[in-house]
Design a protein around this motif. Sequence first.
Motif, PDB file in Angstrom:
ATOM      1  N   MET A 106       0.826  -1.222   0.000  1.00  0.00           N
ATOM      2  CA  MET A 106       0.000   0.000   0.000  1.00  0.00           C
ATOM      3  C   MET A 106       0.853   1.262   0.000  1.00  0.00           C
ATOM      4  O   MET A 106       0.443   2.284  -0.541  1.00  0.00           O
ATOM      5  CB  MET A 106      -0.937  -0.004   1.204  1.00  0.00           C
ATOM      6  N   THR A 107       2.031   1.188   0.588  1.00  0.00           N
ATOM      7  CA  THR A 107       2.892   2.363   0.679  1.00  0.00           C
ATOM      8  C   THR A 107       3.707   2.584  -0.587  1.00  0.00           C
ATOM      9  O   THR A 107       3.858   3.715  -1.040  1.00  0.00           O
ATOM     10  CB  THR A 107       3.841   2.229   1.892  1.00  0.00           C
ATOM     11  N   ALA A 108       4.212   1.512  -1.186  1.00  0.00           N
ATOM     12  CA  ALA A 108       5.161   1.649  -2.286  1.00  0.00           C
ATOM     13  C   ALA A 108       4.550   1.525  -3.681  1.00  0.00           C
ATOM     14  O   ALA A 108       5.131   2.018  -4.639  1.00  0.00           O
ATOM     15  CB  ALA A 108       6.270   0.604  -2.133  1.00  0.00           C
ATOM     16  N   LEU A 109       3.412   0.848  -3.789  1.00  0.00           N
ATOM     17  CA  LEU A 109       2.887   0.536  -5.118  1.00  0.00           C
ATOM     18  C   LEU A 109       1.655   1.373  -5.437  1.00  0.00           C
ATOM     19  O   LEU A 109       0.524   1.027  -5.099  1.00  0.00           O
ATOM     20  CB  LEU A 109       2.569  -0.963  -5.209  1.00  0.00           C
ATOM     21  N   GLU A 110       1.901   2.488  -6.123  1.00  0.00           N
ATOM     22  CA  GLU A 110       0.852   3.458  -6.436  1.00  0.00           C
ATOM     23  C   GLU A 110      -0.081   2.914  -7.513  1.00  0.00           C
ATOM     24  O   GLU A 110       0.364   2.506  -8.588  1.00  0.00           O
ATOM     25  CB  GLU A 110       1.494   4.757  -6.921  1.00  0.00           C
ATOM     26  N   PRO A 111      -1.396   2.892  -7.224  1.00  0.00           N
ATOM     27  CA  PRO A 111      -2.344   2.375  -8.211  1.00  0.00           C
ATOM     28  C   PRO A 111      -2.373   3.234  -9.472  1.00  0.00           C
ATOM     29  O   PRO A 111      -2.104   4.431  -9.434  1.00  0.00           O
ATOM     30  CB  PRO A 111      -3.691   2.414  -7.485  1.00  0.00           C
ATOM     31  N   ALA A 118      -9.297   1.877  -5.461  1.00  0.00           N
ATOM     32  CA  ALA A 118     -10.368   1.324  -4.630  1.00  0.00           C
ATOM     33  C   ALA A 118      -9.971  -0.054  -4.094  1.00  0.00           C
ATOM     34  O   ALA A 118     -10.337  -0.428  -2.978  1.00  0.00           O
ATOM     35  CB  ALA A 118     -11.666   1.242  -5.422  1.00  0.00           C
ATOM     36  N   LYS A 119      -9.200  -0.799  -4.880  1.00  0.00           N
ATOM     37  CA  LYS A 119      -8.725  -2.113  -4.432  1.00  0.00           C
ATOM     38  C   LYS A 119      -7.743  -1.962  -3.274  1.00  0.00           C
ATOM     39  O   LYS A 119      -7.732  -2.782  -2.351  1.00  0.00           O
ATOM     40  CB  LYS A 119      -8.093  -2.872  -5.594  1.00  0.00           C
ATOM     41  N   VAL A 120      -6.935  -0.922  -3.313  1.00  0.00           N
ATOM     42  CA  VAL A 120      -6.020  -0.626  -2.207  1.00  0.00           C
ATOM     43  C   VAL A 120      -6.845  -0.315  -0.957  1.00  0.00           C
ATOM     44  O   VAL A 120      -6.539  -0.793   0.140  1.00  0.00           O
ATOM     45  CB  VAL A 120      -5.076   0.554  -2.546  1.00  0.00           C
ATOM     46  N   GLY A 121      -7.901   0.456  -1.137  1.00  0.00           N
ATOM     47  CA  GLY A 121      -8.797   0.776  -0.026  1.00  0.00           C
ATOM     48  C   GLY A 121      -9.428  -0.469   0.572  1.00  0.00           C
ATOM     49  O   GLY A 121      -9.579  -0.577   1.792  1.00  0.00           O
ATOM     50  N   GLN A 122      -9.781  -1.418  -0.271  1.00  0.00           N
ATOM     51  CA  GLN A 122     -10.344  -2.677   0.220  1.00  0.00           C
ATOM     52  C   GLN A 122      -9.320  -3.448   1.040  1.00  0.00           C
ATOM     53  O   GLN A 122      -9.649  -4.013   2.082  1.00  0.00           O
ATOM     54  CB  GLN A 122     -10.843  -3.532  -0.944  1.00  0.00           C
ATOM     55  N   LEU A 123      -8.074  -3.459   0.584  1.00  0.00           N
ATOM     56  CA  LEU A 123      -7.018  -4.139   1.337  1.00  0.00           C
ATOM     57  C   LEU A 123      -6.827  -3.461   2.691  1.00  0.00           C
ATOM     58  O   LEU A 123      -6.713  -4.129   3.719  1.00  0.00           O
ATOM     59  CB  LEU A 123      -5.702  -4.143   0.556  1.00  0.00           C
ATOM     60  N   TYR A 143       2.019  -9.082  -8.331  1.00  0.00           N
ATOM     61  CA  TYR A 143       0.671  -8.523  -8.392  1.00  0.00           C
ATOM     62  C   TYR A 143       0.096  -8.480  -6.977  1.00  0.00           C
ATOM     63  O   TYR A 143      -0.264  -9.521  -6.415  1.00  0.00           O
ATOM     64  CB  TYR A 143      -0.220  -9.361  -9.312  1.00  0.00           C
ATOM     65  N   PRO A 144      -0.017  -7.290  -6.393  1.00  0.00           N
ATOM     66  CA  PRO A 144      -0.514  -7.172  -5.028  1.00  0.00           C
ATOM     67  C   PRO A 144      -2.041  -7.213  -4.915  1.00  0.00           C
ATOM     68  O   PRO A 144      -2.580  -7.249  -3.821  1.00  0.00           O
ATOM     69  CB  PRO A 144       0.002  -5.801  -4.597  1.00  0.00           C
ATOM     70  N   GLY A 145      -2.724  -7.205  -6.037  1.00  0.00           N
ATOM     71  CA  GLY A 145      -4.184  -7.171  -6.032  1.00  0.00           C
ATOM     72  C   GLY A 145      -4.720  -5.977  -6.806  1.00  0.00           C
ATOM     73  O   GLY A 145      -5.931  -5.785  -6.915  1.00  0.00           O
ATOM     74  N   TRP A 146      -3.825  -5.157  -7.330  1.00  0.00           N
ATOM     75  CA  TRP A 146      -4.209  -4.001  -8.143  1.00  0.00           C
ATOM     76  C   TRP A 146      -3.090  -3.702  -9.127  1.00  0.00           C
ATOM     77  O   TRP A 146      -1.935  -4.070  -8.913  1.00  0.00           O
ATOM     78  CB  TRP A 146      -4.502  -2.771  -7.284  1.00  0.00           C
ATOM     79  N   GLN A 147      -3.459  -3.040 -10.217  1.00  0.00           N
ATOM     80  CA  GLN A 147      -2.463  -2.589 -11.188  1.00  0.00           C
ATOM     81  C   GLN A 147      -1.772  -1.365 -10.602  1.00  0.00           C
ATOM     82  O   GLN A 147      -2.432  -0.468 -10.096  1.00  0.00           O
ATOM     83  CB  GLN A 147      -3.125  -2.233 -12.522  1.00  0.00           C
ATOM     84  N   TYR A 148      -0.456  -1.324 -10.672  1.00  0.00           N
ATOM     85  CA  TYR A 148       0.289  -0.210 -10.088  1.00  0.00           C
ATOM     86  C   TYR A 148       1.290   0.341 -11.100  1.00  0.00           C
ATOM     87  O   TYR A 148       1.671  -0.330 -12.054  1.00  0.00           O
ATOM     88  CB  TYR A 148       1.000  -0.624  -8.798  1.00  0.00           C
TER      89      TYR A 148
END
Length: 187
Positions: free
Chosen positions: A31-36, A43-48, A90-95
């Motif tokens: 969440m800190t390093a991988l900017e969507p 929104a996927k980052v928010g879900q995480l 792939y953390p769960g979102w495209q970054y």
Amino acid sequence: WHGAGDCSATERQWETNFLLVVGQVRAMADMTALEPTSDKEGAKVGQLYEVLFYRTGGSGFNEVYRTEESSQALMSALEGWSGRFVEKYYPGWQYKRNVTATDYERMLHCQKALRVQKLEHYATLQQDDQYHALHQELELLLIENNSVTEEGSEVDKQHQKLREAIQSIRAQYPAPQDTPAACDGIG
């Protein structure tokens, strides 16, 4: 976190805690390093973050922290763990691909150091028998009342009394205020 859930279901407390914490560390680094790349991906980052904050952000089983031996074994295992940042991660979102493996791994080490620092403090508290007993009593009270207390009720008064006693003991063990060296230069 799925592995932590599986271990929890089979009462493997130490393994549950280890997997829970490395999941937290990895999530915070992601969440800190991988900017969507877009609001939709954001929104996927928010879900995480929501999952981390509301469901998987705890310390795990208290019993793991109750003895110096078990607690130190966990801290050592966490110190020895290292996640990797591979090209197709792939953390769960495209970054945005503007982070290097070195920068990501530095963030991962920083997040791990921050979490271990907090867990060491938590272990100190859990190893205080009076704190542990009060903490267990508070957890039971919350479970019995579905985490709801009506203001001014006997349950509310008992809740407040337990929290005050816990705070009194917690004040004897101040949390570390320094930033771990692994975070130097990360901003």
